[in-house]
Design a protein around this motif. Structure first.
Motif, mmCIF file in Angstrom:
data_model
loop_
_atom_site.group_PDB
_atom_site.id
_atom_site.type_symbol
_atom_site.label_atom_id
_atom_site.label_comp_id
_atom_site.label_asym_id
_atom_site.label_seq_id
_atom_site.Cartn_x
_atom_site.Cartn_y
_atom_site.Cartn_z
ATOM 1 N N THR A 46 0.847 -1.190 0.000
ATOM 2 C CA THR A 46 0.000 0.000 0.000
ATOM 3 C C THR A 46 0.881 1.239 0.000
ATOM 4 O O THR A 46 2.075 1.165 0.339
ATOM 5 C CB THR A 46 -0.954 0.001 1.211
ATOM 6 N N THR A 48 1.312 5.431 1.187
ATOM 7 C CA THR A 48 0.856 6.500 2.068
ATOM 8 C C THR A 48 1.677 7.755 1.802
ATOM 9 O O THR A 48 2.798 7.694 1.284
ATOM 10 C CB THR A 48 0.996 6.106 3.551
ATOM 11 N N ASN A 49 1.100 8.885 2.215
ATOM 12 C CA ASN A 49 1.783 10.180 2.092
ATOM 13 C C ASN A 49 1.453 11.000 3.328
ATOM 14 O O ASN A 49 0.343 11.542 3.458
ATOM 15 C CB ASN A 49 1.333 10.897 0.815
ATOM 16 N N THR A 50 2.401 11.076 4.288
ATOM 17 C CA THR A 50 2.195 11.797 5.542
ATOM 18 C C THR A 50 3.303 12.824 5.741
ATOM 19 O O THR A 50 4.363 12.755 5.115
ATOM 20 C CB THR A 50 2.183 10.823 6.734
ATOM 21 N N GLU A 55 6.100 10.505 1.179
ATOM 22 C CA GLU A 55 5.551 9.457 0.311
ATOM 23 C C GLU A 55 6.272 8.144 0.606
ATOM 24 O O GLU A 55 7.500 8.086 0.599
ATOM 25 C CB GLU A 55 5.730 9.835 -1.153
ATOM 26 N N TRP A 58 4.537 0.773 1.406
ATOM 27 C CA TRP A 58 4.649 -0.210 2.482
ATOM 28 C C TRP A 58 4.517 -1.610 1.886
ATOM 29 O O TRP A 58 3.532 -1.922 1.221
ATOM 30 C CB TRP A 58 3.542 0.009 3.511
ATOM 31 N N ASN A 78 -1.625 1.292 12.091
ATOM 32 C CA ASN A 78 -1.631 2.705 12.454
ATOM 33 C C ASN A 78 -0.321 3.040 13.162
ATOM 34 O O ASN A 78 0.277 2.156 13.802
ATOM 35 C CB ASN A 78 -2.819 3.019 13.368
ATOM 36 N N LEU A 153 -3.526 4.576 9.430
ATOM 37 C CA LEU A 153 -2.566 4.871 8.366
ATOM 38 C C LEU A 153 -2.634 3.829 7.251
ATOM 39 O O LEU A 153 -2.602 4.172 6.063
ATOM 40 C CB LEU A 153 -1.154 4.920 8.963
ATOM 41 N N LEU A 154 -2.730 2.553 7.643
ATOM 42 C CA LEU A 154 -2.782 1.462 6.657
ATOM 43 C C LEU A 154 -4.180 0.855 6.638
ATOM 44 O O LEU A 154 -4.372 -0.343 6.881
ATOM 45 C CB LEU A 154 -1.730 0.401 6.980
ATOM 46 N N LYS A 156 -5.961 0.307 4.140
ATOM 47 C CA LYS A 156 -6.126 -0.621 3.017
ATOM 48 C C LYS A 156 -5.530 -1.994 3.284
ATOM 49 O O LYS A 156 -5.562 -2.867 2.403
ATOM 50 C CB LYS A 156 -5.482 -0.018 1.767
#
Length: 372
Positions: A46, A48-50, A55, A58, A78, A153-154, A156
């Motif tokens: 997956t 993520t961009n935090t 970017e 994972w 998370n 956070l994850l 998905k």
């Protein structure tokens, strides 16, 4: 009474045949000393961009702990990230009661902060004109202060899959089996997924596993939890080996508290260390929330043996005798003509009345001679 006796015989015979032999399989010797091995492998990626991590893609090496693939594994869903920590002095978190202070004397140097992040330095730090401050500590600074994210956070991760390979062996019968289809088709495990039509494809979607426990994946992913996966083997070895199949059940093992309860969820901390160009050690602290999966295996096997068969038949014969004894009690003590049955069953023998006194005297003399 005769009808009662026949009913007792039929009941005992029915119990022996139906319950003991058909249901409980009392004609079999059993083995419950199951030997088992579990291998797990999670798949899925997956993006993520935090603000803390930027970017990031994972993959399984990032979110599965431990990576060895054991019967207990943890999937990160998370994170609270505290980057660029280094060992120096800073103010302790205001959420730690033991760090509250009003003067430097409230912060004895070298004393660890209870449930805190470091040791006190002897200084009480205040913000502005506030009377109450927090103790200065030597720790990995800055300390963790961020709240838990409101969204996982994850999230998905519910589409990730886990491959659970189980090997079992019943040593008493030298019988072994696995929960994976015995095939040479290399594409089988890459395209199948567990279901009623594929019981020997132990690849489970994580979102489906959580839903089978009655929980919502997005809710449990936010603060964590513990899921149990039970594999049950109940094998009748008098039948073909193909009839010995695994049965799966799923349950949530942690108590589901209210959302604001301090006991909710499952989390732990870990860190990743590095050094800058000057050789100063830094770390990125991560508080990981996620789902822990516990894979548990139970089972038993049974096979025909003459010894338990004889024992159970003997028990049935003994129960038949108990039925006859019960009917005797009814005839002797509980029916109106019980004296008639008693007279027929028992013969009364009387002694001492032989018709004349001479014979009695002779018997008495013989008895005394024998005793002498």
């Amino acid at each position: 009474v005769g009808l009662l006796y026949r009913l007792l015989q039929v009941s005992i015979l029915t119990y022996l045949v139906v319950w003991v032999f058909l249901v409980k399989k009392g004609y079999q010797d059993t083995d419950t000393s199951l030997q088992s091995s579990i291998v797990t492998k999670v798949k899925g990626v997956t993006f993520t961009n935090t603000s803390e991590l930027g970017e990031r893609l994972w993959d399984v090496a990032d979110y599965v702990i431990p990576p060895q693939g054991e019967n207990v594994f943890f999937v990160v869903t998370n994170l609270i990230v505290t980057p660029n920590q280094r060992q120096e002095t800073c103010a302790e978190s205001e959420s730690i009661p033991d760090a509250w202070c009003y003067a430097d004397s409230d912060c004895p140097p070298g004393e660890p902060v209870v449930a805190g992040n470091g040791v006190k330095t002897g200084r009480c730090l205040r913000v502005g004109n506030m009377q109450r401050g927090t103790c200065e500590i030597f720790a990995w600074c800055p300390v963790e202060t961020k709240p838990r994210p409101v969204k996982p956070l994850l999230g998905k991760a519910e589409d990730f899959t886990v491959y659970i390979k189980n090997f079992i062996r019943f040593p008493k019968f030298n019988f072994s089996k696995t929960n994976v289809l015995d095939t040479k088709d290399r594409a089988f495990l890459k395209s199948c997924q567990f279901g009623p039509k594929n019981p020997y494809c132990p690849i489970f979607r994580l979102g489906s596993v959580v839903s089978w426990t009655g929980s919502n994946f997005q809710e449990i992913a936010l603060q964590g939890g513990v899921i149990g996966i039970q594999i049950e083997w109940d094998c009748d070895l008098d039948k073909a080996p193909s009839e010995c199949n695994p049965h799966y059940s799923f349950s949530r093992l942690d108590n589901k508290f209210s959302e604001n309860s301090i006991s909710s969820g499952y989390n732990f901390r870990f860190a990743k260390y590095y050094r800058d160009g000057a050789g100063v050690e830094f770390r990125t602290l991560m508080k990981a929330y996620g789902i822990r999966f516990d894979v548990m295996v139970n089972g038993k096997a049974g096979k025909f043996s003459i010894i338990p068969t004889i024992i159970n038949i003997g028990s049935g014969v003994a129960l038949m005798g108990a039925g006859a004894f019960f009917c005797d009690l009814v005839l002797i003590y509980f029916i109106k003509k019980s004296h008639f049955y008693r007279d027929k069953k028992y013969e009364e023998v009387r002694s001492g009345h032989l018709g004349n006194g001479k014979v009695n005297a002779e018997q008495l003399q013989n008895l005394q001679t024998v005793e002498a």
